[in-house]
Design an enzyme around this catalytic site. Structure first.
Site, mmCIF file in Angstrom:
data_model
loop_
_atom_site.group_PDB
_atom_site.id
_atom_site.type_symbol
_atom_site.label_atom_id
_atom_site.label_comp_id
_atom_site.label_asym_id
_atom_site.label_seq_id
_atom_site.Cartn_x
_atom_site.Cartn_y
_atom_site.Cartn_z
ATOM 1 N N MET A 78 -13.517 -15.653 -1.497
ATOM 2 C CA MET A 78 -13.349 -15.885 -2.929
ATOM 3 C C MET A 78 -13.220 -17.380 -3.179
ATOM 4 S SD MET A 78 -11.001 -13.783 -5.391
ATOM 5 C CE MET A 78 -11.089 -14.051 -7.125
ATOM 6 N N GLU A 98 -25.549 -11.237 -3.260
ATOM 7 C CA GLU A 98 -25.182 -11.738 -4.594
ATOM 8 C C GLU A 98 -26.237 -12.634 -5.246
ATOM 9 O OE1 GLU A 98 -22.690 -10.557 -2.949
ATOM 10 O OE2 GLU A 98 -21.259 -9.857 -4.433
ATOM 11 N N TYR A 139 -27.752 -15.340 -3.888
ATOM 12 C CA TYR A 139 -27.810 -16.730 -3.424
ATOM 13 C C TYR A 139 -29.076 -16.931 -2.561
ATOM 14 C CZ TYR A 139 -23.034 -17.272 -5.154
ATOM 15 O OH TYR A 139 -21.928 -17.333 -5.959
ATOM 16 N N ARG A 191 -23.430 -11.057 5.399
ATOM 17 C CA ARG A 191 -23.155 -10.310 4.162
ATOM 18 C C ARG A 191 -24.483 -9.918 3.539
ATOM 19 N NH1 ARG A 191 -18.885 -11.756 -0.521
ATOM 20 N NH2 ARG A 191 -19.272 -9.953 -1.837
ATOM 21 N N HIS A 247 -25.474 -11.922 -9.062
ATOM 22 C CA HIS A 247 -24.655 -12.424 -10.175
ATOM 23 C C HIS A 247 -25.337 -12.221 -11.518
ATOM 24 C CE1 HIS A 247 -21.452 -13.704 -7.724
ATOM 25 N NE2 HIS A 247 -22.059 -14.737 -7.176
ATOM 26 N N GLU A 248 -26.677 -12.141 -11.517
ATOM 27 C CA GLU A 248 -27.389 -11.982 -12.787
ATOM 28 C C GLU A 248 -27.626 -10.502 -13.132
ATOM 29 O OE1 GLU A 248 -30.311 -14.268 -10.714
ATOM 30 O OE2 GLU A 248 -31.925 -12.929 -11.319
ATOM 31 N N ALA A 249 -27.074 -9.585 -12.325
ATOM 32 C CA ALA A 249 -27.300 -8.150 -12.566
ATOM 33 C C ALA A 249 -26.728 -7.737 -13.921
ATOM 34 C CB ALA A 249 -26.654 -7.328 -11.458
ATOM 35 N N ALA A 257 -10.719 -8.856 -1.908
ATOM 36 C CA ALA A 257 -10.482 -10.267 -2.217
ATOM 37 C C ALA A 257 -9.408 -10.350 -3.297
ATOM 38 C CB ALA A 257 -11.775 -10.931 -2.654
ATOM 39 N N GLN A 280 -9.042 -11.890 -15.343
ATOM 40 C CA GLN A 280 -8.583 -12.891 -16.311
ATOM 41 C C GLN A 280 -8.090 -14.193 -15.698
ATOM 42 O OE1 GLN A 280 -6.706 -9.767 -19.134
ATOM 43 N NE2 GLN A 280 -6.180 -11.745 -19.989
ATOM 44 N N CYS A 300 -3.539 -15.226 -10.434
ATOM 45 C CA CYS A 300 -3.650 -13.786 -10.657
ATOM 46 C C CYS A 300 -2.749 -13.363 -11.799
ATOM 47 C CB CYS A 300 -3.257 -13.049 -9.383
ATOM 48 S SG CYS A 300 -3.190 -11.280 -9.610
ATOM 49 N N GLN A 316 3.972 -3.011 -24.541
ATOM 50 C CA GLN A 316 2.528 -3.016 -24.826
ATOM 51 C C GLN A 316 1.669 -2.492 -23.672
ATOM 52 O OE1 GLN A 316 0.589 -4.965 -27.459
ATOM 53 N NE2 GLN A 316 2.361 -5.229 -28.759
ATOM 54 N N ARG A 322 -13.576 -12.673 -40.215
ATOM 55 C CA ARG A 322 -13.821 -13.638 -41.290
ATOM 56 C C ARG A 322 -14.607 -14.854 -40.798
ATOM 57 N NH1 ARG A 322 -7.744 -14.449 -42.945
ATOM 58 N NH2 ARG A 322 -7.807 -14.841 -40.715
ATOM 59 N N LEU A 342 -1.533 -14.382 -27.211
ATOM 60 C CA LEU A 342 -0.660 -13.711 -26.252
ATOM 61 C C LEU A 342 -1.486 -12.702 -25.474
ATOM 62 C CD1 LEU A 342 2.115 -12.830 -25.112
ATOM 63 C CD2 LEU A 342 2.082 -11.062 -26.863
HETATM 64 P P1 NAP Z 1 -6.642 -12.145 -31.670
HETATM 65 O O1 NAP Z 1 -7.461 -12.286 -30.463
HETATM 66 O O2 NAP Z 1 -5.895 -13.300 -32.151
HETATM 67 O O3 NAP Z 1 -7.591 -11.599 -32.835
HETATM 68 C C1 NAP Z 1 -7.112 -11.369 -34.101
HETATM 69 C C2 NAP Z 1 -8.263 -10.983 -35.002
HETATM 70 O O4 NAP Z 1 -7.754 -10.745 -36.281
HETATM 71 C C3 NAP Z 1 -9.312 -12.048 -35.103
HETATM 72 O O5 NAP Z 1 -10.567 -11.411 -34.958
HETATM 73 C C4 NAP Z 1 -9.115 -12.635 -36.502
HETATM 74 O O6 NAP Z 1 -10.418 -12.903 -36.962
HETATM 75 C C5 NAP Z 1 -8.451 -11.513 -37.264
HETATM 76 N N1 NAP Z 1 -7.439 -11.984 -38.218
HETATM 77 C C6 NAP Z 1 -6.442 -12.865 -37.993
HETATM 78 N N2 NAP Z 1 -5.701 -13.029 -39.106
HETATM 79 C C7 NAP Z 1 -6.219 -12.218 -40.038
HETATM 80 C C8 NAP Z 1 -5.893 -11.944 -41.387
HETATM 81 N N3 NAP Z 1 -4.876 -12.533 -41.976
HETATM 82 N N4 NAP Z 1 -6.654 -11.079 -42.055
HETATM 83 C C9 NAP Z 1 -7.705 -10.462 -41.461
HETATM 84 N N5 NAP Z 1 -8.072 -10.694 -40.180
HETATM 85 C C10 NAP Z 1 -7.336 -11.556 -39.479
HETATM 86 O O7 NAP Z 1 -5.575 -11.006 -31.494
HETATM 87 P P2 NAP Z 1 -5.618 -9.557 -30.860
HETATM 88 O O8 NAP Z 1 -6.949 -8.918 -30.900
HETATM 89 O O9 NAP Z 1 -4.525 -8.875 -31.548
HETATM 90 O O10 NAP Z 1 -5.248 -9.812 -29.379
HETATM 91 C C11 NAP Z 1 -3.992 -10.369 -29.038
HETATM 92 C C12 NAP Z 1 -4.075 -11.027 -27.695
HETATM 93 O O11 NAP Z 1 -4.238 -10.073 -26.687
HETATM 94 C C13 NAP Z 1 -5.222 -11.991 -27.630
HETATM 95 O O12 NAP Z 1 -4.816 -13.170 -26.999
HETATM 96 C C14 NAP Z 1 -6.202 -11.264 -26.801
HETATM 97 O O13 NAP Z 1 -6.998 -12.134 -26.053
HETATM 98 C C15 NAP Z 1 -5.317 -10.423 -25.905
HETATM 99 N N6 NAP Z 1 -6.046 -9.239 -25.468
HETATM 100 C C16 NAP Z 1 -6.961 -9.391 -24.507
HETATM 101 C C17 NAP Z 1 -7.702 -8.323 -24.114
HETATM 102 C C18 NAP Z 1 -8.716 -8.475 -23.036
HETATM 103 O O14 NAP Z 1 -9.516 -7.623 -22.851
HETATM 104 N N7 NAP Z 1 -8.743 -9.554 -22.296
HETATM 105 C C19 NAP Z 1 -7.535 -7.095 -24.691
HETATM 106 C C20 NAP Z 1 -6.585 -6.956 -25.691
HETATM 107 C C21 NAP Z 1 -5.861 -8.057 -26.082
HETATM 108 P P3 NAP Z 1 -10.737 -13.729 -38.289
HETATM 109 O O15 NAP Z 1 -9.586 -14.659 -38.474
HETATM 110 O O16 NAP Z 1 -12.054 -14.389 -38.033
HETATM 111 O O17 NAP Z 1 -10.860 -12.690 -39.323
HETATM 112 FE FE1 SF4 Z 2 -7.918 -11.159 -10.708
HETATM 113 FE FE2 SF4 Z 2 -6.746 -9.570 -12.505
HETATM 114 FE FE3 SF4 Z 2 -7.018 -8.750 -9.962
HETATM 115 FE FE4 SF4 Z 2 -5.317 -10.658 -10.516
HETATM 116 S S1 SF4 Z 2 -5.200 -8.559 -11.260
HETATM 117 S S2 SF4 Z 2 -6.790 -10.669 -8.860
HETATM 118 S S3 SF4 Z 2 -6.357 -11.746 -12.186
HETATM 119 S S4 SF4 Z 2 -8.651 -9.182 -11.367
#
Ligand code: NAP
Ligand code: SF4
Length: 677
Positions: free
Chosen positions: A33, A172, A174, A222, A260-262, A318, A347, A361, A418, A568, A661
């Site tokens: 990795m 992969e 390469y 590999r 990687h391009e799959a 890995a 992530q 991690c 959560q 928006r 968050l």
């Molecule tokens: P977010 O990523 O901040 O998205 C909030 C969404 O709400 C945006 O699309 C925003 O778009 C909209 N918004 C914000 N204020 C608004 C308002 N006053 N009126 C209407 N729309 C509004 O928040 P989240 O989806 O709640 O996620 C929270 C955190 O968890 C994020 O950091 C996210 O990355 C993380 N998370 C990650 C994953 C993952 O798969 N990696 C999955 C779930 C959550 P506009 O402002 O353009 O409208």
């Molecule tokens: Fe990567 Fe997520 Fe696995 Fe940690 S838990 S090694 S960040 S995939």
């Protein structure tokens, strides 16, 4: 469970096996990795700590990240090489540390070919990769010969540095893989055309390394067990390559899945565990040297089942080794429930590397940061933690393990906050493992957990605790839209927790991680026991690999609902999703007919649905339900109350800052705070 019963539980996984001139102490290989540790200050110290911890934790064999054998082979400017004149001392530091703990170590030799992110890019032919704007210059015959020489010279240097052998990176997509597949090789000389010609580069590298370094030097190749790209290799071609490489002197095959391009996810959370084991199982019947399975193997029972089933002789992990350096030790001690399981989120590992940051991690913030944490014991303190989401669980479990006396107050009747939302999202069931791990650590440390306590300032008499940690999380944002209290409007919390029945036509307000998770949740059809078959069909994976690259017509799943996401901003919806996982989610939802509208101005919500304006046009989306996923606000009620009473408290996770968050930040903050107490 005693260690001897653990051996009964994982009899093959924990048993040694001979490979070439070496005996590996068990069947667990830490796969290669890229970590970017070599770009950090004090790289020797940090790599020694990182690899040393994994060797100490019981891995039988460790494979380093890739080192290129020449300038053109670098992945990026300044990417790691091992060439004449390079200092061997940092390698020796790592090798000695790994050997000290009884593990073996191979250095991976990787030539990036047309994946290189620099201008001196070479390829087998002048065929550009869809994931790289640079067009490769085809190598001349002389350059091909010189590159084989370079592989051999690098293997010699690796041997001088003390490595037990090398892994030749032939998968992969390469350079080596670019020779073997018709997709990237249209040469008509002795390096192209027939299968024998396309295999010549791989065979010559292995043959000459073996001839130069003798029988004691481990040579792992590999091989791409399935390319997952159009005009990739067929099973027959893969078999011919494997037999030729074996005859040339390889000791063991590692396997790669997909280039990687799959267009197919191969390691992300949406891939069911061990979904690609069919490819290694098939190849094992063809070859006579040991073979290693990889991809989405993250717990000892998954690994043991593959070994017992005859799919492979070893398993490569890995990311699970980033998540828990003591994976093998815990399996040996019969306590798999203590394993901090990789949830395949990418992530903090791949997504960090893709954005030029050193990997770590999500579930283990100490990974690749081992030297930043002072493990020396501290004076035990009395700590109160309020809230048991990822941040609260992380600080509680880590502080308790470090000897602090922790009291955990939770408003509800179960731990997790959560995490209970995330684990309901299809493809994110690995969050169950995160919850299991934290609960187990908290039980082990005999933390005083008090359920059903909605803490107020009255619960904290002055001096009762040395530190109060507020991890009360977030409150969903309620956007200021006319009609927001209309009965069709529901919160993502209610949807994911199954508290409301959602209709057939759905508008989702918000395109962040949660908006996309809700879209996935609402358009997914549960396939229960058939999840692997369903996954393979959805992406058109031909398990017999008779079709080139193992790809046939995909059968995208149909959705039970019509879903549209709104935001928006004018930007591309979903662009802030994870680099290595966002494309999977966006493509999958597109396949189910989910659309996304950017630049929307919300006017009102009424019985007709969501009224909005886009590009000056006034429109109505007739929705049965409108799900609000508009971000969050920090839940600071308790923190504010304590402040008013003059009591000091530390906020972490969403209670500290709700924007951006995620579990990554929450757990990092929790673990780091526990070390600072
Ligand atoms: P977010 O990523 O901040 O998205 C909030 C969404 O709400 C945006 O699309 C925003 O778009 C909209 N918004 C914000 N204020 C608004 C308002 N006053 N009126 C209407 N729309 C509004 O928040 P989240 O989806 O709640 O996620 C929270 C955190 O968890 C994020 O950091 C996210 O990355 C993380 N998370 C990650 C994953 C993952 O798969 N990696 C999955 C779930 C959550 P506009 O402002 O353009 O409208
Ligand atoms: Fe990567 Fe997520 Fe696995 Fe940690 S838990 S090694 S960040 S995939």
């Amino acid at each position: 469970m005693s260690p001897s019963s653990a051996h009964k539980l994982y009899p093959i996984l924990l048993s040694p096996l001979r490979v070439g001139a070496h005996t590996l102490r068990n069947r667990v290989i830490m796969g290669s990795m890229h970590t970017r540790l070599e770009h950090e200050s004090e790289p020797d110290k940090r790599q020694r700590a990182f690899y040393g911890a994994r060797a100490k934790g019981g891995a039988a064999l460790i494979i380093t990240g890739g080192f290129s054998p020449n300038e053109a082979g670098r992945l990026e400017p300044g990417g790691p090489t091992l060439m004449a004149g390079d200092d061997l001392a940092p390698h020796r530091t790592v090798v000695d540390e790994v050997h000290k703990h009884g593990a073996k170590i191979l250095m991976q030799i990787l030539h990036s070919g047309r994946y290189a992110k620099h201008d001196n890019i070479v390829g087998v032919s002048s065929i550009r990769s869809p994931i790289n704007p640079r067009v490769p210059r085809p190598m001349t015959n002389e350059e091909i010969d010189a590159t084989i020489d370079d592989f051999v010279k690098t293997a010699v240097l690796a041997s001088q540095a003390g490595y037990d052998g090398v892994e030749i990176m032939g998968s992969e997509g390469y350079l080596i893989n670019q020779f073997t597949a018709p997709r990237t090789n249209d040469r008509t000389d002795r390096w192209g055309g027939s299968v024998e010609n396309r295999n010549r580069f791989s065979v010559e590298i292995v043959r000459r390394i073996r001839a130069t370094l003798g029988p004691d030097f481990l040579v792992m190749y590999r091989i791409s067990a399935i390319d997952l790209v159009e005009r990739g290799s067929t099973a027959d071609e893969i078999d011919q390559l494997a037999l030729a490489v074996q005859a040339a002197g390889a000791d063991i095959f590692n396997t790669g899945i997909g280039w990687h391009e799959a267009p197919v996810p191969t390691i992300a959370f949406s891939v069911p565990r061990a979904a690609f084991s069919f490819a290694v199982r098939r190849l094992r019947k063809v070859v006579s040297i040991p073979i290693v399975a990889s991809n989405r193997i993250n717990m000892p029972d998954v690994a043991e089942n593959l070994l017992a089933d005859g799919a492979c002789d070893f398993v490569s992990m890995a990311r699970p080794m980033l998540a828990d350096p003591d994976f093998v030790l815990k399996a040996q001690e019969g306590r798999p429930e203590d394993i901090n399981t990789c949830i395949a989120c990418n992530q903090a590992c791949l997504d960090f590397i893709f954005s030029d940051r050193t990997a770590t991690c999500l579930v283990n913030p100490r990974a690749c940061r081992e030297t930043e944490f002072d493990e020396a014991p501290r004076q035990p303190k009395r700590i109160a933690v309020i809230g048991s989401g990822p941040a609260g669980l992380a600080v509680t479990s880590t502080a308790a393990a470090r000897g602090h006396q922790v009291t955990l107050l939770e408003e509800h009747d179960k731990l997790g906050g959560q995490i209970h939302l995330a684990r309901r999202v299809p493809g994110k069931t690995e969050f169950n493992e995160m919850l299991r791990y934290f609960i187990r650590q908290i039980e082990r440390a005999k933390v005083d957990v008090r359920f059903g306590v909605r803490a107020t300032a009255d619960d904290f008499a002055p001096g009762a605790y040395d530190r109060i940690v507020i991890a009360t999380g977030i409150l969903p944002r309620k956007p200021d839209i006319e009609g927001i209290d209309h009965p069709s409007v529901v919160s993502y919390l209610d949807v994911l927790l199954g508290r409301v029945a959602v209709g057939k036509r759905v508008a989702i307000i918000g395109t962040g991680g949660i908006g996309y998770d809700v879209a996935e949740f609402l358009t997914h059809v549960d396939h229960g026991e058939n999840a692997v078959d369903h996954f393979l069909n959805e992406y058109g994976i031909d398990t017999s690999i008779t079709a080139p690259g193992g790809l046939k017509a995909a059968q995208p799943a149909s959705s039970p609902r019509q879903v549209t996401l709104f935001q928006r901003r004018q930007s591309r919806p979903g662009e802030r999703l994870g680099v290595s996982t966002g494309w999977i989610l966006r493509n999958r939802l597109r396949g189910r007919g989910v659309t996304a509208i950017g630049g929307a101005v919300y006017e009102k919500i009424d019985d007709h649905g969501l009224h909005y304006v886009v590009d000056g046009d006034r429109k109505v989306f007739a929705a049965d339900n409108i799900v609000i996923c508009a971000g969050q606000l920090p839940n600071t009620a308790l923190a504010d109350e304590l402040k008013r009473r003059g009591l000091e408290a530390t906020c972490i996770g969403g209670a500290e800052r709700a924007e951006e968050l995620d579990a990554l930040r929450a757990i990092q903050q929790g673990v780091r705070l526990a070390y600072d107490l």
